[in-house]
Design a protein around this motif. Structure first.
Motif, PDB file in Angstrom:
ATOM      1  N   VAL A 298      19.141   8.894  -6.605  1.00 26.38           N
ATOM      2  CA  VAL A 298      20.108   9.980  -6.514  1.00 26.38           C
ATOM      3  C   VAL A 298      19.811  10.779  -5.246  1.00 26.38           C
ATOM      4  N   VAL A 299      20.819  10.916  -4.392  1.00 24.16           N
ATOM      5  CA  VAL A 299      20.659  11.650  -3.139  1.00 24.16           C
ATOM      6  C   VAL A 299      21.093  13.095  -3.349  1.00 24.16           C
ATOM      7  N   ALA A 300      20.199  14.018  -2.998  1.00 21.68           N
ATOM      8  CA  ALA A 300      20.488  15.450  -3.122  1.00 21.68           C
ATOM      9  C   ALA A 300      20.238  16.112  -1.774  1.00 21.68           C
ATOM     10  N   TYR A 301      21.290  16.676  -1.208  1.00 24.37           N
ATOM     11  CA  TYR A 301      21.155  17.437   0.034  1.00 24.37           C
ATOM     12  C   TYR A 301      20.716  18.848  -0.328  1.00 24.37           C
ATOM     13  N   ALA A 302      19.910  19.469   0.541  1.00 21.68           N
ATOM     14  CA  ALA A 302      19.354  20.762   0.146  1.00 21.68           C
ATOM     15  C   ALA A 302      19.181  21.708   1.320  1.00 21.68           C
ATOM     16  N   ALA A 303      19.517  22.964   1.053  1.00 17.24           N
ATOM     17  CA  ALA A 303      19.039  24.092   1.846  1.00 17.24           C
ATOM     18  C   ALA A 303      17.796  24.574   1.121  1.00 17.24           C
ATOM     19  N   SER A 304      16.688  24.715   1.836  1.00 15.54           N
ATOM     20  CA  SER A 304      15.410  24.978   1.179  1.00 15.54           C
ATOM     21  C   SER A 304      14.648  26.070   1.901  1.00 15.54           C
ATOM     22  N   GLY A 305      14.017  26.957   1.117  1.00 16.43           N
ATOM     23  CA  GLY A 305      13.249  28.027   1.730  1.00 16.43           C
ATOM     24  C   GLY A 305      11.966  28.338   0.986  1.00 16.43           C
ATOM     25  N   ASN A 306      11.043  28.968   1.685  1.00 17.76           N
ATOM     26  CA  ASN A 306       9.767  29.402   1.128  1.00 17.76           C
ATOM     27  C   ASN A 306      10.000  30.137  -0.189  1.00 17.76           C
ATOM     28  N   GLY A 307       9.072  29.950  -1.102  1.00 17.77           N
ATOM     29  CA  GLY A 307       9.202  30.550  -2.419  1.00 17.77           C
ATOM     30  C   GLY A 307       9.778  29.603  -3.446  1.00 17.77           C
ATOM     31  N   GLY A 308      10.370  28.499  -2.942  1.00 17.50           N
ATOM     32  CA  GLY A 308      11.023  27.553  -3.845  1.00 17.50           C
ATOM     33  C   GLY A 308      12.502  27.832  -4.012  1.00 17.50           C
ATOM     34  N   ASN A 309      13.120  28.448  -3.002  1.00 16.64           N
ATOM     35  CA  ASN A 309      14.555  28.731  -3.028  1.00 16.64           C
ATOM     36  C   ASN A 309      15.346  27.525  -2.554  1.00 16.64           C
ATOM     37  N   TYR A 310      16.337  27.114  -3.367  1.00 18.09           N
ATOM     38  CA  TYR A 310      17.091  25.904  -3.067  1.00 18.09           C
ATOM     39  C   TYR A 310      18.572  26.055  -3.376  1.00 18.09           C
ATOM     40  N   VAL A 311      19.376  25.436  -2.519  1.00 12.82           N
ATOM     41  CA  VAL A 311      20.764  25.090  -2.850  1.00 12.82           C
ATOM     42  C   VAL A 311      20.826  23.573  -2.784  1.00 12.82           C
ATOM     43  N   PHE A 312      21.067  22.927  -3.916  1.00 10.44           N
ATOM     44  CA  PHE A 312      21.153  21.471  -3.973  1.00 10.44           C
ATOM     45  C   PHE A 312      22.623  21.053  -4.048  1.00 10.44           C
ATOM     46  N   VAL A 313      22.958  20.002  -3.319  1.00 12.37           N
ATOM     47  CA  VAL A 313      24.316  19.452  -3.320  1.00 12.37           C
ATOM     48  C   VAL A 313      24.208  17.962  -3.616  1.00 12.37           C
ATOM     49  N   ILE A 314      24.820  17.529  -4.721  1.00 11.72           N
ATOM     50  CA  ILE A 314      24.742  16.124  -5.135  1.00 11.72           C
ATOM     51  C   ILE A 314      26.163  15.581  -5.242  1.00 11.72           C
ATOM     52  N   PRO A 315      26.705  15.029  -4.147  1.00 12.15           N
ATOM     53  CA  PRO A 315      28.104  14.560  -4.145  1.00 12.15           C
ATOM     54  C   PRO A 315      28.401  13.515  -5.211  1.00 12.15           C
ATOM     55  N   GLU A 316      27.462  12.612  -5.454  1.00  5.11           N
ATOM     56  CA  GLU A 316      27.670  11.547  -6.435  1.00  5.11           C
ATOM     57  C   GLU A 316      28.023  12.107  -7.805  1.00  5.11           C
ATOM     58  N   LEU A 317      27.476  13.256  -8.142  1.00  6.72           N
ATOM     59  CA  LEU A 317      27.713  13.878  -9.446  1.00  6.72           C
ATOM     60  C   LEU A 317      28.713  15.028  -9.361  1.00  6.72           C
ATOM     61  N   LYS A 318      29.231  15.289  -8.140  1.00  7.01           N
ATOM     62  CA  LYS A 318      30.117  16.441  -7.909  1.00  7.01           C
ATOM     63  C   LYS A 318      29.460  17.722  -8.410  1.00  7.01           C
ATOM     64  N   LEU A 319      28.175  17.835  -8.143  1.00  7.13           N
ATOM     65  CA  LEU A 319      27.358  18.902  -8.720  1.00  7.13           C
ATOM     66  C   LEU A 319      26.617  19.663  -7.627  1.00  7.13           C
ATOM     67  N   THR A 320      26.531  20.964  -7.806  1.00  8.73           N
ATOM     68  CA  THR A 320      25.670  21.783  -6.959  1.00  8.73           C
ATOM     69  C   THR A 320      24.844  22.692  -7.851  1.00  8.73           C
ATOM     70  N   ALA A 321      23.612  22.946  -7.439  1.00  6.60           N
ATOM     71  CA  ALA A 321      22.699  23.771  -8.228  1.00  6.60           C
ATOM     72  C   ALA A 321      21.965  24.740  -7.313  1.00  6.60           C
ATOM     73  N   VAL A 322      21.726  25.916  -7.827  1.00  6.56           N
ATOM     74  CA  VAL A 322      20.960  26.942  -7.109  1.00  6.56           C
ATOM     75  C   VAL A 322      19.733  27.293  -7.935  1.00  6.56           C
ATOM     76  N   ILE A 323      18.583  27.286  -7.289  1.00  8.32           N
ATOM     77  CA  ILE A 323      17.338  27.735  -7.913  1.00  8.32           C
ATOM     78  C   ILE A 323      16.733  28.760  -6.975  1.00  8.32           C
ATOM     79  N   THR A 324      16.548  29.997  -7.467  1.00  3.20           N
ATOM     80  CA  THR A 324      15.897  31.019  -6.647  1.00  3.20           C
ATOM     81  C   THR A 324      14.553  31.374  -7.271  1.00  3.20           C
TER      82      THR A 324
END
Length: 351
Positions: A298-324
């Protein structure tokens, strides 16, 4: 009576669906409550444009401005693509130094620096000796922050070499050496400011944030007053989710093509190998992750930052997730956020 009966059945079915979705995250919530996952402030999941899960922890809230740290870089890539569309740059192959001619002369001039392009800054493959992953690096961001003139600090850097025990560029996938350089991304933001003849913050508001209804944010700045495009932008979790959805929708938001579709594709194309042992490549300021979920890649594109901050984009699943998260500078910050994605989100949606 029949109408009322079917309405009750319908409402019960909808409520049951919502409760079933929430129950899927019970184990995640317990691990956060038990501090197995530490300092997590929010988890949001959206699929097909529908918000499936939104929960805040540890004093997080829907109104909290999260310091995204280096996730800011991925937004800078978006803005550079918009600036190309606005004809402030011809392409990523534009040379960097002519934009900063007001800083000339500079130290340690060499051909690769004279010919350095924005493609190289955006892909973390510049010829400058700048690597935040190496404390001793001349261009390490912590050294930049001690200087008054960040632009000159980067422009004066020496040429990077490759240690004899590491493979040369020609022997690596994509023929490039990955060096994570926050200062280089600051220069991308400064270049947008100079080329557009407006502040980076005003340009971002006009071309990206206000059209998306993102009105609450806070930037970090250099001593000279230029916004730090390399990190520190603070955004609400829901607005980070909008950025993920923008990428998922190939640059379109609410019927407007805010980012050229071709540029979204270009950002997500691998340009170098960033973390070989974790199967992580790098595009234009976006991380390209390969996760093994039940034997499926599964390919997940990500904006990633210190602290474990993420914006994940998974086109195959038409899904995006945010973890702060506020686990800044810890050894576990990225591992735990990625584990939340793989063990508590992706496993629910990968068939």
């Amino acid at each position: 009576m029949r109408v009322i009966f079917f309405m009750i059945i319908g409402l019960h079915g909808m409520w049951g669906s919502v409760m079933a979705e929430k129950n899927n995250y019970t184990s995640l919530e317990k691990k956060i409550a038990d501090q197995e996952f530490k300092q997590i402030t929010s988890v949001l999941v959206q699929q097909d444009g529908n918000l499936l899960y939104e929960r805040y922890f540890n004093n997080g809230s829907s109104e909290l401005l999260n310091n995204t740290r280096s996730a800011t870089k991925s937004i800078m890539a978006i803005l550079f693509g918009i600036a190309i569309e606005d004809d402030f740059f011809k392409s990523v192959e534009d040379r960097v130094l002519p934009v900063f001619k007001h800083k000339l002369p500079i130290a340690d001039v060499f051909p690769a620096k004279e010919n350095m392009t924005f493609d190289q800054l955006l892909s973390m493959t510049s010829p400058l000796e700048c690597n935040d992953f190496e404390q001793a690096s001349a261009g390490n961001e912590e050294k930049m922050y001690l200087r008054k003139d960040w632009e000159r600090f980067i422009l004066d850097l020496p040429e990077a070499g490759v240690p004899p025990w590491e493979p040369k560029a020609k022997d690596r996938p994509y023929g490039r050496v990955f060096r994570y350089c926050t200062g280089g991304v600051f220069m991308v933001g400064a270049a947008i400011e100079y080329a557009s003849k407006t502040s980076l913050t005003d340009y971002a508001d006009k071309k990206l944030f206000k059209p998306m209804g993102i009105n609450q944010l806070s930037w970090a700045y250099s001593p000279s007053g230029i916004a730090q495009g390399g990190g520190g932008l603070e955004l609400r979790s829901r607005d980070l989710l909008k950025i993920g959805q923008l990428m998922l929708d190939e640059g379109q938001y609410d019927g407007q093509q805010l980012v050229p579709k071709a540029w979204v594709k270009a950002m997500m194309e691998p340009r170098s190998v960033a973390i070989p042992d974790q199967r992580v490549d790098y595009g234009y300021l976006w991380w390209i992750n390969h996760f093994d979920i039940g034997g499926k890649d599964v390919v997940a594109y990500a904006a990633s930052g210190n602290g474990g901050n993420y914006v994940f984009v998974i086109p195959e699943l038409k899904l995006t997730a945010v973890i702060t998260s506020q686990a800044f500078g810890t050894s576990y910050m990225h591992q735990q956020s990625r584990q939340i994605l793989t063990d508590h989100i992706l496993t629910k949606y990968v068939k």
